[in-house]
Design a protein around this motif. Structure first.
Motif, PDB file in Angstrom:
ATOM      1  N   LEU A  21      -1.077  -6.408  -8.331  1.00  0.00           N
ATOM      2  CA  LEU A  21      -1.722  -5.084  -8.336  1.00  0.00           C
ATOM      3  C   LEU A  21      -2.014  -4.615  -9.759  1.00  0.00           C
ATOM      4  N   SER A  22      -3.250  -4.154  -9.980  1.00  0.00           N
ATOM      5  CA  SER A  22      -3.605  -3.571 -11.273  1.00  0.00           C
ATOM      6  C   SER A  22      -4.249  -2.210 -11.056  1.00  0.00           C
ATOM      7  N   LEU A  23      -3.937  -1.281 -11.960  1.00  0.00           N
ATOM      8  CA  LEU A  23      -4.491   0.065 -11.841  1.00  0.00           C
ATOM      9  C   LEU A  23      -4.527   0.694 -13.232  1.00  0.00           C
ATOM     10  N   ALA A  24      -5.713   1.115 -13.663  1.00  0.00           N
ATOM     11  CA  ALA A  24      -5.820   1.827 -14.945  1.00  0.00           C
ATOM     12  C   ALA A  24      -6.492   3.164 -14.665  1.00  0.00           C
ATOM     13  N   THR A  25      -5.872   4.252 -15.124  1.00  0.00           N
ATOM     14  CA  THR A  25      -6.434   5.575 -14.868  1.00  0.00           C
ATOM     15  C   THR A  25      -7.003   6.147 -16.151  1.00  0.00           C
ATOM     16  N   GLY A  26      -7.798   7.196 -16.002  1.00  0.00           N
ATOM     17  CA  GLY A  26      -8.185   7.997 -17.148  1.00  0.00           C
ATOM     18  C   GLY A  26      -7.009   8.891 -17.511  1.00  0.00           C
ATOM     19  N   ASP A  27      -7.219   9.841 -18.430  1.00  0.00           N
ATOM     20  CA  ASP A  27      -6.124  10.748 -18.799  1.00  0.00           C
ATOM     21  C   ASP A  27      -6.023  11.835 -17.744  1.00  0.00           C
ATOM     22  N   VAL A  28      -5.185  11.590 -16.700  1.00  0.00           N
ATOM     23  CA  VAL A  28      -5.140  12.495 -15.548  1.00  0.00           C
ATOM     24  C   VAL A  28      -3.841  13.273 -15.519  1.00  0.00           C
ATOM     25  N   GLN A  29      -3.880  14.427 -14.838  1.00  0.00           N
ATOM     26  CA  GLN A  29      -2.654  15.193 -14.617  1.00  0.00           C
ATOM     27  C   GLN A  29      -2.024  14.813 -13.292  1.00  0.00           C
ATOM     28  N   LEU A  31      -2.151  12.062 -10.189  1.00  0.00           N
ATOM     29  CA  LEU A  31      -2.628  10.809  -9.598  1.00  0.00           C
ATOM     30  C   LEU A  31      -2.043  10.725  -8.195  1.00  0.00           C
ATOM     31  N   VAL A  32      -2.900  10.487  -7.192  1.00  0.00           N
ATOM     32  CA  VAL A  32      -2.409  10.413  -5.819  1.00  0.00           C
ATOM     33  C   VAL A  32      -2.638   9.002  -5.288  1.00  0.00           C
ATOM     34  N   LEU A  33      -1.570   8.427  -4.705  1.00  0.00           N
ATOM     35  CA  LEU A  33      -1.653   7.101  -4.101  1.00  0.00           C
ATOM     36  C   LEU A  33      -1.750   7.268  -2.589  1.00  0.00           C
ATOM     37  N   ILE A  34      -2.808   6.715  -2.008  1.00  0.00           N
ATOM     38  CA  ILE A  34      -2.961   6.773  -0.556  1.00  0.00           C
ATOM     39  C   ILE A  34      -3.099   5.343  -0.032  1.00  0.00           C
ATOM     40  N   GLY A  35      -3.077   5.230   1.306  1.00  0.00           N
ATOM     41  CA  GLY A  35      -3.240   3.909   1.900  1.00  0.00           C
ATOM     42  C   GLY A  35      -2.329   3.718   3.092  1.00  0.00           C
ATOM     43  N   PRO A  36      -2.511   2.595   3.794  1.00  0.00           N
ATOM     44  CA  PRO A  36      -1.738   2.370   5.016  1.00  0.00           C
ATOM     45  C   PRO A  36      -0.257   2.160   4.726  1.00  0.00           C
ATOM     46  N   SER A  37       0.588   2.433   5.740  1.00  0.00           N
ATOM     47  CA  SER A  37       2.020   2.194   5.597  1.00  0.00           C
ATOM     48  C   SER A  37       2.260   0.706   5.391  1.00  0.00           C
ATOM     49  N   GLY A  38       3.212   0.375   4.532  1.00  0.00           N
ATOM     50  CA  GLY A  38       3.518  -1.027   4.273  1.00  0.00           C
ATOM     51  C   GLY A  38       2.542  -1.674   3.314  1.00  0.00           C
ATOM     52  N   GLY A  39       1.638  -0.875   2.751  1.00  0.00           N
ATOM     53  CA  GLY A  39       0.631  -1.451   1.850  1.00  0.00           C
ATOM     54  C   GLY A  39       1.119  -1.628   0.432  1.00  0.00           C
ATOM     55  N   GLY A  40       2.264  -0.979   0.093  1.00  0.00           N
ATOM     56  CA  GLY A  40       2.817  -1.148  -1.248  1.00  0.00           C
ATOM     57  C   GLY A  40       2.872   0.120  -2.093  1.00  0.00           C
ATOM     58  N   LYS A  41       2.494   1.285  -1.498  1.00  0.00           N
ATOM     59  CA  LYS A  41       2.485   2.537  -2.274  1.00  0.00           C
ATOM     60  C   LYS A  41       3.863   2.870  -2.821  1.00  0.00           C
ATOM     61  N   THR A  42       4.860   2.852  -1.922  1.00  0.00           N
ATOM     62  CA  THR A  42       6.209   3.241  -2.333  1.00  0.00           C
ATOM     63  C   THR A  42       6.782   2.246  -3.335  1.00  0.00           C
ATOM     64  N   PHE A 209      -6.311   3.854  -3.816  1.00  0.00           N
ATOM     65  CA  PHE A 209      -6.056   3.399  -2.457  1.00  0.00           C
ATOM     66  C   PHE A 209      -5.326   2.060  -2.539  1.00  0.00           C
ATOM     67  N   VAL A 210      -4.068   2.051  -2.067  1.00  0.00           N
ATOM     68  CA  VAL A 210      -3.235   0.851  -2.152  1.00  0.00           C
ATOM     69  C   VAL A 210      -3.119   0.235  -0.768  1.00  0.00           C
ATOM     70  N   GLY A 211      -3.476  -1.046  -0.649  1.00  0.00           N
ATOM     71  CA  GLY A 211      -3.344  -1.762   0.618  1.00  0.00           C
ATOM     72  C   GLY A 211      -3.180  -3.243   0.358  1.00  0.00           C
ATOM     73  N   ASP A 212      -2.422  -3.905   1.219  1.00  0.00           N
ATOM     74  CA  ASP A 212      -2.168  -5.348   1.068  1.00  0.00           C
ATOM     75  C   ASP A 212      -1.641  -5.692  -0.326  1.00  0.00           C
ATOM     76  N   GLY A 213      -0.889  -4.798  -0.917  1.00  0.00           N
ATOM     77  CA  GLY A 213      -0.263  -5.088  -2.206  1.00  0.00           C
ATOM     78  C   GLY A 213      -1.208  -5.041  -3.393  1.00  0.00           C
ATOM     79  N   ARG A 214      -2.403  -4.448  -3.191  1.00  0.00           N
ATOM     80  CA  ARG A 214      -3.360  -4.338  -4.302  1.00  0.00           C
ATOM     81  C   ARG A 214      -3.979  -2.947  -4.290  1.00  0.00           C
ATOM     82  N   VAL A 215      -4.689  -2.633  -5.384  1.00  0.00           N
ATOM     83  CA  VAL A 215      -5.480  -1.406  -5.398  1.00  0.00           C
ATOM     84  C   VAL A 215      -6.875  -1.772  -4.884  1.00  0.00           C
ATOM     85  N   LEU A 216      -7.222  -1.241  -3.708  1.00  0.00           N
ATOM     86  CA  LEU A 216      -8.505  -1.607  -3.105  1.00  0.00           C
ATOM     87  C   LEU A 216      -9.636  -0.696  -3.584  1.00  0.00           C
ATOM     88  N   ALA A 217      -9.251   0.503  -4.067  1.00  0.00           N
ATOM     89  CA  ALA A 217     -10.253   1.406  -4.647  1.00  0.00           C
ATOM     90  C   ALA A 217      -9.527   2.421  -5.498  1.00  0.00           C
TER      91      ALA A 217
END
Lengths: 242, 244
Positions: A21-29, A31-42, A209-217
């Motif tokens: 999984l890779s994820l790079a954000t801008g300078d944000v206050q 950040l919200v992680l969404i996605g299906p259960s078991g996708g790897g968010k937690t 959006f985290v699913g299948d252990g990756r960032v899908l969007a």
């Protein structure tokens, strides 16, 4: 915060939970992680919060990489705050003592100074009347708000909130979400895992959006919710945003 | 009907039945002969109290150590705890006392039978304590450790501030119950000639040939100790339940 997570891999008992999984954000206050259960968010959030170390890959906040050894990670955890889905509070201590414990035993404040520190926040969030109750005497919403407060009174650099409303009744969700909204207004940085899509859209600066252990969007909230190209994400959103 | 009246009624019926039984066998009481030896009862009772208290302290230490072994992730350490607990719980205290006194203590030159008695009794009780403590530690949910780590507590602080205060509440009622067993089990120390309550009653019986007059006070003397403890255990249990 500028988050940069690269090629994170995490496995539990042979099951791959994070799969590069890779994820790079801008300078944000916020950040919200969404996605299906078991996708790897937690799993991702636990790594960001310094509770688990990834099997491979690395994370940095504002250019500073997270350490991998336990002593340095403990120092890192002391500089941030984490709230879990439920059972955050210590049941043998009153709400007030739950708030004082990290201040006194981790951050070295005197008991008097710690009490001074928590007085105003307790009142601001209408929790002063419940300060002397044990967790068993509090409602689910009150417990979660005390838990958020406990993470907050140590003045953390940022908060990590793991589905803080998932274990609550609808009416109690409202009071916890209102508290998180107020944190946003006062400038607190946080990473939030949630299934509350309408809330996520309103509060997020960026959404991943985290699913299948990756960032899908990933990207600004409006972009993900309204113009996402990924069919997988659009399908998920169409089923959860009614 | 209030609970205490119910208890009184049951005790009265039970006492009545015993009285009828004694009346039917025409037992010739000889309290005067036994009264001569009242000092021995007092002496023995006090010795039993002292031995039980000493064994309580030592068996708490042994039980805590063994519980840590049982909870260990190292196979060898876990095995030490498990073998100790199963061997002790699976064999009679009588055999442990005889082995401990005539073989082990003699071999290492430990001659004070009171010390040996307290040690063997503590090893015996410690195995039960170990299981009580292990259960108490295991009953604290994982989320509590997670929360403790999240706020930055060290492992030692987590144990001291989060785990132990909660586990202690859980184990106090069964520990009070274990103390009841310990007090009664100490009567077996009479077989290695420790002058505790039971041995003194046996001696009074030998001097006076008044078996029941010797042993009924013995039963009463144990009840004086064990009934309040049982009540304490029940009270502690109700307190734990309300706080859950």
């Amino acid at each position: 915060m500028l988050l940069d997570a690269r090629d994170l891999v995490q496995r539990f008992d042979g099951t791959t939970v994070l799969d590069g999984l890779s994820l790079a954000t801008g300078d944000v206050q916020a950040l919200v992680l969404i996605g299906p259960s078991g996708g790897g968010k937690t799993t991702l959030l636990r790594i960001l919060a310094g509770l688990d170390v990834p099997a491979a890959g690395g994370v940095s906040f504002d250019g500073v990489p997270l350490p991998r050894d336990e002593a340095a990670l403990r120092d890192y955890r002391r500089s941030v705050g984490t709230v879990f889905q439920a059972y955050n509070l210590f049941p043998h201590l009153s709400a007030l003592d739950n708030l004082l414990l990290p201040l006194v035993h981790v951050h070295g404040l005197s008991p008097a100074a710690a009490r001074d520190r928590v007085r105003e926040p307790l009142e601001r969030f209408q929790l002063a009347a419940h300060a002397h109750k044990r967790p068993a005497e509090l409602s689910g919403g009150q417990k979660q708000r005390i838990a958020i407060l406990r993470a907050l009174v140590v003045r953390p650099r940022r908060l990590f909130l793991d589905e803080p409303t998932s274990a609550l009744d609808p009416e109690m969700r409202g009071e916890v979400l209102a508290m998180i909204r107020e944190l946003k207004e006062t400038g607190v940085e946080f990473v939030l895992v949630t299934h509350e899509m309408a809330f996520a859209r309103r509060i997020a600066d960026e959404v991943a959006f985290v699913g299948d252990g990756r960032v899908l969007a990933a990207g600004p909230a409006a972009e993900i919710f309204d113009h996402c190209q990924s069919p997988r994400v659009r399908d998920f959103l169409s089923r959860t945003l009614i | 009907m209030p609970r205490w009246i119910a208890h009184l009624v049951v005790v009265a019926v039970f006492a009545g039945l015993i009285a009828v039984a004694f009346a039917r066998v025409n037992y010739a009481w000889n309290w005067a002969g036994v009264w001569e030896y009242r000092q021995k009862f007092v002496q023995g009772w006090l010795t039993t109290v002292a031995i039980s208290l000493a064994a309580l302290v030592v068996s708490t230490l042994i039980g805590s150590l063994a519980a840590l072994c049982l909870a260990s992730r190292r196979p060898l350490v876990e095995a030490i705890g498990r073998v100790y607990v199963e061997l002790i719980r699976g064999t009679p205290l009588l055999v442990q006392l005889l082995l401990g006194f005539y073989v082990v203590a003699s071999a290492v030159g430990l001659e004070n039978r009171y010390v040996v008695g307290v040690l063997v009794l503590s090893l015996f009780s410690g195995a039960y304590m170990a299981e009580i403590f292990r259960g108490g530690l295991a009953a604290i949910p994982r989320t509590q450790r997670d929360s403790a780590r999240a706020i930055g507590l060290t492992p030692w602080q987590t144990l001291r501030l989060v785990i132990l205060p909660q586990a202690l509440r859980l184990v106090l009622p069964p520990v009070a119950g274990q103390l009841v067993s310990l007090i009664k089990d100490s009567s077996l120390l009479s077989v290695i000639a420790i002058s505790e309550f039971t041995l003194n009653a046996q001696e009074v019986n030998a001097f006076t040939y008044s078996t029941l007059e010797s042993y009924l006070p013995l039963a009463a003397g144990y009840l004086v100790l064990t009934l309040p403890l049982s009540a304490l255990a029940r009270w502690l249990e109700s307190r734990v339940r309300f706080e859950a």
